[in-house]
Design an enzyme around this catalytic site. Sequence first.
Site, PDB file in Angstrom:
ATOM      1  N   LYS A  17       0.841  -1.201   0.000  1.00  0.00           N
ATOM      2  CA  LYS A  17       0.000   0.000   0.000  1.00  0.00           C
ATOM      3  C   LYS A  17       0.873   1.247   0.000  1.00  0.00           C
ATOM      4  CE  LYS A  17      -3.836  -2.358   2.271  1.00  0.00           C
ATOM      5  NZ  LYS A  17      -4.521  -2.674   3.522  1.00  0.00           N
ATOM      6  N   GLN A  61      -4.306  -1.287   9.744  1.00  0.00           N
ATOM      7  CA  GLN A  61      -4.222  -2.595   9.088  1.00  0.00           C
ATOM      8  C   GLN A  61      -4.853  -3.670   9.969  1.00  0.00           C
ATOM      9  OE1 GLN A  61      -3.090  -3.239   5.923  1.00  0.00           O
ATOM     10  NE2 GLN A  61      -3.804  -5.325   6.272  1.00  0.00           N
ATOM     11  N   ASP A  84     -10.562   3.273   4.770  1.00  0.00           N
ATOM     12  CA  ASP A  84     -11.063   1.945   4.397  1.00  0.00           C
ATOM     13  C   ASP A  84     -12.567   1.907   4.176  1.00  0.00           C
ATOM     14  OD1 ASP A  84      -9.209  -0.074   3.929  1.00  0.00           O
ATOM     15  OD2 ASP A  84      -8.707  -0.231   6.049  1.00  0.00           O
TER      16      ASP A  84
END
Length: 259
Positions: A17, A61, A84
């Site tokens: 990422k 994460q 997200d």
Amino acid sequence: VVLVGARLDSATYVRMKKRAAAEVGLHSVDVALAADATQRELLAEIERLNADASVHAILVQLPLPKHIDESAVLGAIRVEKDADGFSALNIGNLCLRGGDAPLALPCTPAGCVELIRRTGTAVAGKDAVVIGRSNIVGMPVAALLQAMDATVTVCHSRTVDMPRVVARADIVVAAIGRAEFVKAEWLKPGCVVIDVGINRKDAPERKAGYKLVGDVDYEGAARVASAITPVPGGVGPMTIAMLLFNTVNLARHARGLPP
Ligand code: NAP
């Protein structure tokens, strides 16, 4: 990017990422906490990032270590910085008809839908079957496809006779985490298959001793479907692309610009 602990898979995802963010010129900031960091310490870091006007998007994460309440942590991220798209407000706005649009969509589901769009398939009126109903993949994929006017069926571990359900699908999205579970014989010829699964399969011939496969028997399904995503190299890279997309949109939102 907030990473707790030293899981190899999580570290790899974070590295990918960050590399993608650097490629498109996004600045990223690392917060790495030890596996035994307390929930209070993690929440304090999120508060700091929430308050920092130079940070437009926060990614925690997942999965987090067992002693940390994941929903409390995700709930602490300001919705304006929800990279997200997992916040209850964003998910709620995704599922409600009318009203405000979500500020960000969950990345993997948004990537699945973008892939379907790019096949040129007209989704409205089509039968879509989503296999899996998790908060991060199955449920939001189903909501997105329904918003695109597909007729959506969701399968899960209690579904009876899944091959029969899948057989009527023009669009199949598989997100269960079971190696090569969906068989070619189940599929309607010409359907579009999006394979979200990432599973390890023994491969003694490989140095690592395993290879990554999806939830669909790719070899067989590729002969029946009109389009199918490979694993690896399909939904995974799209997930990262949508994370960057969300980040840019959240930065625009912070500046009062339209998405
Ligand atoms: P999850 O939270 O474990 O959810 C799995 C879902 O599949 C559940 O709804 C479960 O049903 C259902 N299921 C499990 N076994 C089943 C079976 N034998 N028959 C029918 N349904 C079954 O998994 P997830 O987080 O959604 O992830 C799914 C897969 O996608 C995993 O392989 C994961 O690694 C991968 N993934 C990939 C990306 C990417 O970027 N490519 C991103 C996220 C996840 P119940 O609800 O009834 O338990």
